[in-house]
Design an enzyme around this catalytic site. Structure first.
Site, PDB file in Angstrom:
ATOM      1  N   ARG A 168       0.818  -1.224   0.000  1.00 32.67           N
ATOM      2  CA  ARG A 168       0.000   0.000   0.000  1.00 32.67           C
ATOM      3  C   ARG A 168       0.851   1.274   0.000  1.00 32.67           C
ATOM      4  O   ARG A 168       0.530   2.261   0.654  1.00 32.67           O
ATOM      5  CB  ARG A 168      -0.955   0.035   1.207  1.00 32.67           C
ATOM      6  CG  ARG A 168      -2.001  -1.063   1.236  1.00 32.67           C
ATOM      7  CD  ARG A 168      -3.007  -0.930   0.083  1.00 32.67           C
ATOM      8  NE  ARG A 168      -4.146  -1.813   0.265  1.00 32.67           N
ATOM      9  CZ  ARG A 168      -4.199  -3.071  -0.195  1.00 32.67           C
ATOM     10  NH1 ARG A 168      -3.197  -3.573  -0.883  1.00 32.67           N
ATOM     11  NH2 ARG A 168      -5.285  -3.796  -0.011  1.00 32.67           N
ATOM     12  N   SER A 220     -10.581  -0.353   3.436  1.00 31.16           N
ATOM     13  CA  SER A 220      -9.852  -0.629   4.675  1.00 31.16           C
ATOM     14  C   SER A 220      -9.400   0.684   5.301  1.00 31.16           C
ATOM     15  O   SER A 220      -8.743   1.495   4.648  1.00 31.16           O
ATOM     16  CB  SER A 220      -8.621  -1.488   4.395  1.00 31.16           C
ATOM     17  OG  SER A 220      -9.028  -2.769   3.977  1.00 31.16           O
ATOM     18  N   GLU A 290      -4.808   3.577   6.542  1.00 33.79           N
ATOM     19  CA  GLU A 290      -4.607   3.358   5.114  1.00 33.79           C
ATOM     20  C   GLU A 290      -5.265   4.484   4.332  1.00 33.79           C
ATOM     21  O   GLU A 290      -4.788   4.902   3.291  1.00 33.79           O
ATOM     22  CB  GLU A 290      -5.197   2.015   4.676  1.00 33.79           C
ATOM     23  CG  GLU A 290      -4.641   1.591   3.331  1.00 33.79           C
ATOM     24  CD  GLU A 290      -5.605   0.863   2.440  1.00 33.79           C
ATOM     25  OE1 GLU A 290      -5.968   1.419   1.386  1.00 33.79           O
ATOM     26  OE2 GLU A 290      -5.976  -0.267   2.786  1.00 33.79           O
TER      27      GLU A 290
END
Ligand code: EPU
Length: 300
Positions: A168, A220, A290
């Site tokens: 990520r 998320s 995130e």
């Protein structure tokens, strides 16, 4: 005012509400806002903004972004460029194209390798920026190169290695925040359309079964800590269903915060703080967001 010229820049809107441009439906406004369906003018615009020290933020579908500010300064540029072209094994896609659309087009064309994109509810540009992934695939596995505009307003091509992807994460997210991703080229392989489509349907099915896709969320909320899952940890703290204002920890997946309607950015930030604190207390693990938050800090 260094940004006064923006008021008369073609297509610019002032004090544009950002809620409607965010997947979450939450947002203050943008001092200046422009939506570009074509990026021809982008290099010159980016060069000028940097020369004049005007802050700017480039967004796609804002599926991973929480606007937690009354008004974002400078200019918010929404890239809505779409277009997919296939050349042998290589597929080039404009930054504003939605990943599920890319997955569907690839299935139709019998090009395999991007089925995971069916599980990524964002644009190609945002997905390269954040090395998005789902169900065993991520951008870094398939990206050949990214076309970008640098802060001087020059177009450049970056190889996958230069994008320095991690979980990520990418060089854009870490240190090239003022660079703009305009398109990406991915590697694919040839397979019968029905085979590719079957895998894509599996991704969709799994996503429907495990994630609250019928509600508005930012995906998320936290990254998974090494070797564990943020969803599992938050769930183990008994937080599913916890509600602050209009924001709720999804009863279906504990790492998703859903907007039940009328949630404010502060509701979401308060819920994030509670999730982090409870996981820290119980497991000693510091969850890292995130989602991207603009304006007030996640711990405000
Ligand atoms: N789990 C729980 N309770 C929950 C949620 C999950 O116990 O409420 C457990 C599951 O049972 C499973 C484990 O946690 O054993 C992992 O859960 P899941 O398979 O749902 O995957 P995840 O790690 O929570 C990641 C990505 C998602 C991606 C899915 C599917 C991150 C932070 N999230 O979720 O990506 O769609 O895998 O591949 O890496 C996103 O980035 O926005 C996103 C949605």
């Amino acid at each position: 005012m260094p940004d006064a010229w923006l008021a008369s820049y073609p297509g610019v809107r002032e004090h544009e509400p950002l809620g409607p441009h965010s997947w979450y439906g939450i947002g203050g406004s943008a001092r200046y806002f422009i939506e570009l369906a074509d990026d021809t003018a982008l290099p010159e615009l980016i060069g000028r903004l940097n020369r004049d020290h005007v802050p700017y933020l480039v967004i796609g579908a804002a599926t991973n972004t929480l606007f937690a500010t009354d008004e974002l300064p400078g200019v918010t540029i929404k890239l809505s460029t779409t277009g997919i072209s296939v050349d042998g094994d290589a597929v080039s896609v404009s930054a504003g194209t939605l990943m599920p659309k890319l997955a569907a087009e690839m299935a139709r064309a019998g090009r395999a390798g991007l089925e995971f994109a069916a599980g990524v509810p964002g644009t190609v540009g945002g997905s390269v920026f954040g090395n998005a992934g789902a169900f065993g695939g991520e951008v870094k596995d398939r990206l050949r190169r990214a076309e970008v505009v640098d802060p001087q307003g020059k177009r450049q091509v970056m190889t996958a290695a230069e994008c320095a992807f991690a979980y990520r994460d990418s060089v854009f997210k870490r240190s090239l925040g003022r660079w703009v991703i305009t398109s990406a080229t991915f590697s694919t392989t040839s397979e019968p359309p029905a085979t590719v489509r079957a895998r894509l349907l599996e991704v969709q099915k799994h996503r429907r079964a495990t994630q609250p896709i019928e509600q508005r969320s930012l995906g998320s909320t936290f990254k998974n800590p090494p070797g564990d899952s943020a969803g599992r940890l938050i769930d183990a703290c008994g937080l599913k269903g916890l509600q602050i204002g209009g924001a709720q920890v999804s009863p279906k997946h504990a790492n998703f915060i859903v907007n039940l309607g009328g949630a404010s950015a502060d509701d979401v930030l308060a819920l994030m703080a509670e999730m982090r604190d409870r996981v820290k207390e119980r497991f000693g693990i510091e969850l890292e967001p995130e989602i991207r938050v603009f304006g007030r800090a996640p711990r405000a």
